[in-house]
Design a protein around this motif. Structure first.
Motif, mmCIF file in Angstrom:
data_model
loop_
_atom_site.group_PDB
_atom_site.id
_atom_site.type_symbol
_atom_site.label_atom_id
_atom_site.label_comp_id
_atom_site.label_asym_id
_atom_site.label_seq_id
_atom_site.Cartn_x
_atom_site.Cartn_y
_atom_site.Cartn_z
ATOM 1 N N PRO A 52 27.727 -13.936 -3.149
ATOM 2 C CA PRO A 52 28.178 -12.579 -2.826
ATOM 3 C C PRO A 52 28.560 -12.508 -1.354
ATOM 4 N N GLN A 53 29.501 -11.617 -1.045
ATOM 5 C CA GLN A 53 29.845 -11.423 0.367
ATOM 6 C C GLN A 53 28.960 -10.299 0.907
ATOM 7 N N ILE A 54 28.186 -10.613 1.938
ATOM 8 C CA ILE A 54 27.251 -9.625 2.489
ATOM 9 C C ILE A 54 27.710 -9.204 3.881
ATOM 10 N N THR A 55 27.730 -7.896 4.101
ATOM 11 C CA THR A 55 28.149 -7.369 5.403
ATOM 12 C C THR A 55 27.005 -6.586 6.041
ATOM 13 N N VAL A 56 26.755 -6.895 7.293
ATOM 14 C CA VAL A 56 25.646 -6.244 8.011
ATOM 15 C C VAL A 56 26.120 -5.703 9.356
ATOM 16 N N LYS A 110 23.986 -26.282 0.284
ATOM 17 C CA LYS A 110 24.822 -27.133 1.130
ATOM 18 C C LYS A 110 26.196 -26.523 1.379
ATOM 19 N N LEU A 111 26.426 -25.311 0.869
ATOM 20 C CA LEU A 111 27.767 -24.723 0.951
ATOM 21 C C LEU A 111 28.118 -24.256 2.362
ATOM 22 N N PHE A 112 29.406 -24.354 2.679
ATOM 23 C CA PHE A 112 29.890 -23.788 3.930
ATOM 24 C C PHE A 112 30.250 -22.314 3.719
ATOM 25 N N ALA A 113 30.459 -21.633 4.839
ATOM 26 C CA ALA A 113 30.652 -20.179 4.731
ATOM 27 C C ALA A 113 31.851 -19.688 5.525
ATOM 28 N N ARG A 114 32.351 -18.544 5.066
ATOM 29 C CA ARG A 114 33.354 -17.814 5.821
ATOM 30 C C ARG A 114 32.605 -16.675 6.510
ATOM 31 N N ILE A 115 32.759 -16.601 7.833
ATOM 32 C CA ILE A 115 32.042 -15.581 8.615
ATOM 33 C C ILE A 115 33.071 -14.743 9.357
ATOM 34 N N LEU A 127 24.359 -11.671 11.980
ATOM 35 C CA LEU A 127 24.586 -12.956 11.290
ATOM 36 C C LEU A 127 23.342 -13.409 10.526
ATOM 37 N N ALA A 128 22.181 -13.259 11.136
ATOM 38 C CA ALA A 128 20.932 -13.675 10.475
ATOM 39 C C ALA A 128 20.747 -12.895 9.171
ATOM 40 N N ALA A 129 20.962 -11.594 9.239
ATOM 41 C CA ALA A 129 20.738 -10.758 8.052
ATOM 42 C C ALA A 129 21.792 -11.026 6.984
#
Ligand code: FM0
Length: 325
Positions: free
Chosen positions: A4-8, A85-90, A112-114
């Motif tokens: 899921p894409q999570i936004t904080v 092991k997945l990479f992420a889009r930030i 970012l942590a959350a």
């Protein structure tokens, strides 16, 4: 596979009693406790999504792709914890002038942590989020919470985290920020504080005096003694900056304009009997702690004297918020 894409959203915080020096540089355990006020006006929104199609992490800040090793190193901590092991889009949008001493790393790593931990499937409570954010940037551990926040020094990874002192402040105070310079700072806080720990002959006196400041400011908060909070804030900041002046090589974050504003604040206080106190971090911007009822007068007075400087007033702000449900 797509997480899921999570936004904080996380707000920045300004320390009234400063963190300036590490006992453990890898884990970011500080030499002393600190205490801050989270602000409503400056914040970072960060979205994280892990994606099995990515070959590396992709980090964009305000729409521009960045090559930031520190962010990937931080995500490695999250990946290890979540056993993925997945990479992420930030994607991060900063509503804070970046790296100009407005503590943008605090809101950045708290958000970012959350976002990253939740997207990775971890369900961390706020204390664990604070410990995680701390490993991105020390001051970030305080931005998990709103209002007055103490970072309890601790002695290892598990015992060093922030605790809320008063999250919902029913007190009309805030900070007027003078944007002296939005450019990159000359000496990063990370390098600056380490130089100070290693070379300032005054360092042990600093640690001792901060411990007193912490006890006294918490007492003053409890008693709603604004004057005492302000006095401790201003003297603690000057002591932190005097460490920089006493390091080898010495350095400082002041610009001539910073010093002029500091003097003007003292003058307003003395001549008009208005309670206002300054503090500065690892940059030339001056933050003026004051009561909301006085903010307009102080802003007006300073704007007249310093016509090319922008002043922004911020009230106490909240802790982290998940923006998608
Ligand atoms: O916020 O090396 O957190 O207590 O802002 O990333 O752990 O950027 F005035 C300086 C913040 C330091 C005081 O340092 O350092 C404070 C400061 P890191 P940070």
């Amino acid at each position: 596979m797509l997480s899921p894409q999570i936004t904080v959203r996380a707000h920045t915080n300004i320390a009234l009693v400063k963190y300036w020096g590490k006992e453990n540089q890898d884990l970011i355990i500080p030499m002393n406790g600190s205490l801050s006020l989270t602000l409503d006006h400056f914040y970072t929104d960060t979205s994280v999504q892990f994606d099995s199609n990515l070959k590396n992490d992709i980090f964009s800040l305000n729409g521009n792709i960045q090559n930031n090793l520190q962010v990937s190193k931080f995500l490695d901590i999250v990946r290890k914890k979540a056993n993925i092991k997945l990479f992420a889009r930030i994607d991060s949008v900063n509503h804070v002038p970046s790296t100009a001493g407005l503590a943008s790393s605090a809101s950045a790593y708290a958000a970012l942590a959350a976002a990253a931990s939740k997207a990775a499937g971890l369900n961390l409570n706020r204390q664990d989020l604070s410990k995680l954010a701390r490993k991105g940037s020390g001051s970030a551990c305080r931005s998990i919470y709103g209002g007055f926040v103490e970072w309890v020094k601790g002695y290892d990874d598990d015992s060093s985290y922030a605790v809320p002192i008063e999250e919902e402040l029913d007190w009309e105070i805030g900070m007027l920020v003078a944007m002296v310079n939005r450019n990159e700072k000359k000496v990063s806080s990370r390098a600056g504080m380490q130089g100070v720990v290693e070379t300032s002959p005054f360092y042990s006196a600093w640690v001792k005096s901060v411990n007193n400041d912490l006890i006294n400011i918490k007492d003053a908060i409890k008693k709603r003694d604004f004057k005492l909070i302000g006095e401790i804030t201003e003297s603690n900041a000057l002591r932190m900056h005097s460490l920089n002046l006493s390091a080898t090589p010495h350095f400082n974050y002041f610009e001539p304009m910073s010093l002029e504003i500091m003097q003007a604040v003292e003058k307003i206080r003395e001549e008009q009997n208005i309670l206002c106190y300054y503090t500065l971090d690892a940059g030339p911007n001056v933050k003026i702690l004051c009561q909301q009822k006085d903010a307009a007068i102080i802003k007006n007075e300073l704007s007249q004297k310093f016509s090319n400087i922008e002043f922004e007033f911020a009230k106490p702000g909240p802790g982290i918020k998940y923006l998608n449900k």
